[in-house]
Design a protein around this motif. Structure first.
Motif, mmCIF file in Angstrom:
data_model
loop_
_atom_site.group_PDB
_atom_site.id
_atom_site.type_symbol
_atom_site.label_atom_id
_atom_site.label_comp_id
_atom_site.label_asym_id
_atom_site.label_seq_id
_atom_site.Cartn_x
_atom_site.Cartn_y
_atom_site.Cartn_z
ATOM 1 N N GLY A 91 6.895 11.950 -3.697
ATOM 2 C CA GLY A 91 7.187 10.781 -2.887
ATOM 3 C C GLY A 91 6.363 9.570 -3.272
ATOM 4 O O GLY A 91 6.172 8.674 -2.487
ATOM 5 N N ASP A 122 10.784 -1.124 13.547
ATOM 6 C CA ASP A 122 11.528 -0.249 14.465
ATOM 7 C C ASP A 122 10.614 0.773 15.135
ATOM 8 O O ASP A 122 10.966 1.357 16.158
ATOM 9 C CB ASP A 122 12.633 0.476 13.695
ATOM 10 N N ASN A 179 7.113 -4.591 7.631
ATOM 11 C CA ASN A 179 8.097 -3.512 7.630
ATOM 12 C C ASN A 179 7.858 -2.549 8.794
ATOM 13 O O ASN A 179 6.817 -2.582 9.440
ATOM 14 C CB ASN A 179 8.016 -2.773 6.285
ATOM 15 N N SER A 190 13.005 -3.767 8.979
ATOM 16 C CA SER A 190 12.944 -2.316 8.998
ATOM 17 C C SER A 190 13.785 -1.833 7.837
ATOM 18 O O SER A 190 14.998 -1.964 7.839
ATOM 19 C CB SER A 190 13.503 -1.758 10.306
ATOM 20 N N GLY A 212 2.182 2.166 -6.117
ATOM 21 C CA GLY A 212 1.225 1.682 -5.139
ATOM 22 C C GLY A 212 -0.147 2.330 -5.223
ATOM 23 O O GLY A 212 -1.096 1.836 -4.648
ATOM 24 N N HIS A 257 0.867 -1.163 0.000
ATOM 25 C CA HIS A 257 0.000 0.000 0.000
ATOM 26 C C HIS A 257 0.917 1.230 0.000
ATOM 27 O O HIS A 257 2.075 1.135 0.416
ATOM 28 C CB HIS A 257 -0.876 -0.014 1.248
ATOM 29 N N GLY A 304 6.488 1.619 2.578
ATOM 30 C CA GLY A 304 7.947 1.496 2.591
ATOM 31 C C GLY A 304 8.551 0.714 1.445
ATOM 32 O O GLY A 304 9.693 0.272 1.530
ATOM 33 N N THR A 354 11.732 2.462 -0.022
ATOM 34 C CA THR A 354 12.831 2.412 0.953
ATOM 35 C C THR A 354 13.422 1.005 0.995
ATOM 36 O O THR A 354 14.628 0.829 1.028
ATOM 37 C CB THR A 354 12.314 2.820 2.349
HETATM 38 P P1 GTP Z 1 4.937 4.912 -2.591
HETATM 39 O O1 GTP Z 1 6.144 5.008 -3.473
HETATM 40 O O2 GTP Z 1 4.242 6.228 -2.429
HETATM 41 O O3 GTP Z 1 4.038 3.796 -2.931
HETATM 42 O O4 GTP Z 1 5.452 4.650 -1.107
HETATM 43 P P2 GTP Z 1 6.391 3.513 -0.646
HETATM 44 O O5 GTP Z 1 5.577 2.345 -0.245
HETATM 45 O O6 GTP Z 1 7.483 3.325 -1.618
HETATM 46 O O7 GTP Z 1 6.960 4.116 0.704
HETATM 47 P P3 GTP Z 1 8.362 4.799 0.967
HETATM 48 O O8 GTP Z 1 9.463 3.842 0.784
HETATM 49 O O9 GTP Z 1 8.413 6.072 0.228
HETATM 50 O O10 GTP Z 1 8.223 5.027 2.535
HETATM 51 C C1 GTP Z 1 7.219 5.825 3.093
HETATM 52 C C2 GTP Z 1 7.724 6.458 4.368
HETATM 53 O O11 GTP Z 1 7.974 5.475 5.370
HETATM 54 C C3 GTP Z 1 9.023 7.212 4.196
HETATM 55 O O12 GTP Z 1 8.949 8.382 4.955
HETATM 56 C C4 GTP Z 1 10.075 6.259 4.752
HETATM 57 O O13 GTP Z 1 11.181 6.948 5.276
HETATM 58 C C5 GTP Z 1 9.309 5.552 5.857
HETATM 59 N N1 GTP Z 1 9.814 4.204 6.100
HETATM 60 C C6 GTP Z 1 10.017 3.222 5.194
HETATM 61 N N2 GTP Z 1 10.456 2.106 5.790
HETATM 62 C C7 GTP Z 1 10.559 2.377 7.116
HETATM 63 C C8 GTP Z 1 10.950 1.611 8.267
HETATM 64 O O14 GTP Z 1 11.308 0.452 8.219
HETATM 65 N N3 GTP Z 1 10.883 2.252 9.462
HETATM 66 C C9 GTP Z 1 10.468 3.532 9.591
HETATM 67 N N4 GTP Z 1 10.444 4.068 10.803
HETATM 68 N N5 GTP Z 1 10.097 4.273 8.538
HETATM 69 C C10 GTP Z 1 10.132 3.707 7.319
#
Ligand code: GTP
Length: 595
Positions: free
Chosen positions: A51, A134, A131, A162, A80, A12, A16, A19
């Motif tokens: 983002g 942390d 995910n 994480s 997503g 979704h 994350g 990341t």
């Molecule tokens: P879309 O590209 O919009 O689909 O989002 P995404 O699923 O790729 O999420 P993204 O990787 O951009 O992460 C979303 C937010 O969550 C960012 O601010 C990241 O820094 C944070 N984030 C991702 N993984 C972790 C984690 O393991 N721990 C924490 N605390 N924050 C995380």
């Protein structure tokens, strides 16, 4: 081939995915530290700012596993957002497995479910990953139960990870080696490669991203596109690591790029099969299903001499974005432009921004509208994607509007307000289920209402906790009328909207009042009227301007005068002269914001 693993990450929004992709790339040494630009896979500037991931991209990584063997991982990024679910499905066609990433502090959301089902439908091995463990709010056990309860996937072995701290990354890589099956295919068979993506690069021209199913492809081969038979010499093949790396060949099971002399950008169709002219495959791979636009809007250049440039830019964008549709359109008010079809509102926003940013064109966009079906008195059915083109009521038997089936996930405490919102939007409840703390609501809602501001309202009434996924469900007859807006006595076709009769008077008044606030005062009184057919339902007056802007400057202060004139000029950029009145861009979108 035994050492290849093709997989995607599905999640979704914001759970994350990007990341985690960065982490995997980093761990496999795809990029040095200084190149770890935050979220390398989201390559476009725009994505970085918003983002969110728009285009699916890929990275080929080498991983030395605990068994001592080196594996080639092809990671295919997927978007997503609900608007882009078709891109998810086409990326998944190139994979044998998928990491299902769920935020352990949030839980299962609408797109977690939708994307996971797409993966299951395509027989992918789904590997759940929890995910953000942390975070203090993380509750992996609850989320594990939710995955099993809501989606029905075994999550007992889900990896805790994480993406931020790097915890669990090695576990994930080992699980990919163990659970994602290697590709099957015959490197010796005639070439069959599926085009997953294609785009225009200003240096090398058209680039296509393929998943080779059978056979192999190398530089100097003569390739053939099976949809139209066009042939081109192959200049280069290679992989993204995620930097591009030229390779001698790409063979069965691999994912990589092909650069050839393709000139006609519409030749490189996503979903098409590439084969070799010297030894062609007998039939193409099953392609992707044709994508249907669900939201339409008119795009007009502010400067009418930029029409040709707009056309070229749309053509280039389309290559990169198979879901974009457009055809020329003429509006009395706005002149020459294009009626464009989008997957949804976010898609429309992105196209608009890319046109302005990458191609430097100022645009006037009309309010988005859905496609109506009109049953004519003579028995024929026509599709109407522009309210201004709705036939005369005396010739119509009925108007049918598209209904979507919306699945909404939300925490219990917001059920009341969300149900109220759905009812306001003419929705009817299909189902309601409790999964522990989460509630799943299913509603049939007219898409017209969703296009307006449903998504924003849903987010605001649920404080951001509700998530939405939807698909077109059916067409249903409804009592709809066309509401026209007249400015200074002239009908402005680009301001017409189709609304439910019960709301028409109210909307007419609201819209007229809004336009009064938006259209700047002119040298004369301007009437703003809302009309249904020939009946005026509302009227507002914009009082004439008394002084001109320079009057205050006592003729003396020349720099101040220049500043004022410049300000006026800048203000003009987004205006269209309609008859004697200048109408600013905001007016065309005013209809979207209902109070
Ligand atoms: P879309 O590209 O919009 O689909 O989002 P995404 O699923 O790729 O999420 P993204 O990787 O951009 O992460 C979303 C937010 O969550 C960012 O601010 C990241 O820094 C944070 N984030 C991702 N993984 C972790 C984690 O393991 N721990 C924490 N605390 N924050 C995380």
């Amino acid at each position: 081939m035994r050492h290849i693993r093709n997989f995607s990450i599905i999640a979704h929004i914001d759970h994350g995915k990007s990341t985690l992709a960065d982490r995997l790339i980093h761990r496999c040494g795809g990029l040095a530290d200084r190149e770890m630009d935050a979220q390398v896979l989201d390559s476009m500037d725009l994505e970085r700012e918003r983002g969110i991931t728009i285009k699916a991209q890929t990275a080929s990584l080498l991983y030395t596993a605990k068994d001592g063997q080196v594996y080639q991982f092809n990671l295919i990024d997927t978007p997503g957002h609900v608007d882009f679910s078709y891109e998810v499905s086409r990326s998944l066609q190139a994979c044998e497995g998928a990491l299902l990433v769920v935020d352990a502090s949030q839980g299962v959301e609408a797109q977690t479910v939708a994307n996971c089902y797409t993966a299951i439908e395509q027989n992918l091995e789904v590997i759940p990953v929890l995910n953000k463990v942390d975070l203090p709010a993380a509750d992996p056990e609850r989320v594990r139960a939710e995955i099993e309860d809501v989606i029905g996937v075994d999550a007992s072995e889900a990896t805790l990870c994480s993406a931020k701290t790097g915890l669990g990354i090695d576990d994930i890589l080992e699980t990919v080696v163990r659970r994602v099956p290697p590709p099957v295919g015959d490197p010796a068979a005639p070439l069959k490669a599926l085009i997953i993506d294609s785009w225009f690069d200003s240096y090398v021209g058209v680039v296509i991203l393929v998943r080779v199913i059978d056979g192999c492809i190398k530089a100097k081969d003569r390739m053939r596109l099976m949809a139209n038979g066009a042939e081109y010499p192959v200049d280069q093949v290679g992989v993204f690591t995620p930097k591009s790396l030229v390779r001698e060949t790409l063979s069965a099971g691999e994912v990589g790029f092909v650069i050839s002399g393709i000139k006609v950008i519409s030749d490189a169709k996503v979903g098409d099969t590439v084969t070799l002219a010297t030894r062609p495959a007998d039939k193409p791979l099953p392609g992707f299903k044709e994508i249907k636009s669900q939201v339409f809007a008119g795009l007009y250049p502010v400067e009418s001499n930029e029409y040709e440039q707009l056309r070229e830019s749309l053509e280039k964008l389309q290559l990169n974005d198979a879901a974009l549709r457009f055809e020329p359109e003429v509006s009395q008010a706005l002149g020459f432009g294009f009626r464009c079809g989008f997957l949804g509102l976010l898609h429309m926003d992105i196209v608009q921004e890319r046109l302005e940013r990458e191609f430097d064109i100022d645009l006037i966009t009309t309010a988005p509208t859905v496609v109506y079906e009109v049953l004519m008195k003579d028995g024929s059915v026509m599709k109407v994607e522009n309210p201004a083109k709705l036939p005369d009521p005396s010739k119509m038997d009925e108007i049918r509007e598209p209904i979507i089936r919306a699945t909404i996930y939300l925490p219990q405490e917001y059920v009341g307000v969300v149900i109220t919102l759905c009812t306001q939007k003419r929705g009817s409840q299909v189902d309601m289920r409790y999964h522990g703390r989460q509630v799943q609501l299913v509603y049939d809602i007219p898409m017209n209402e969703v296009v307006m501001d449903f998504f924003d309202r849903l987010k605001s009434v649920s404080r951001g906790y509700a998530s939405l996924d939807y698909e077109l469900h059916c067409y249903q007859a409804a009592d709809l009328v066309k509401l026209d807006m007249l400015v200074n006595g002239e009908k402005v076709d680009a301001l017409s909207v189709i609304v439910h009769r019960a709301n028409a008077h109210y909307r007419g008044r609201e819209l007229a009042a809004k336009l009064r606030g938006i259209i700047p005062r002119q040298m004369f009184d301007v009437a703003v009227q809302a009309a249904i057919g020939s009946t005026i339902v509302s009227r507002e007056n914009i009082k004439a301007l008394r002084k001109n802007v320079l009057a205050k400057c006592y003729g003396g202060d020349i720099s101040r005068k220049r500043k004022l004139l410049e300000k006026q000029k800048a203000g003009k950029r987004r205006m269209k002269q309609v008859g004697a009145v200048e109408i600013p861009q905001e007016a065309f979108l005013a209809v979207l914001r209902t109070d």
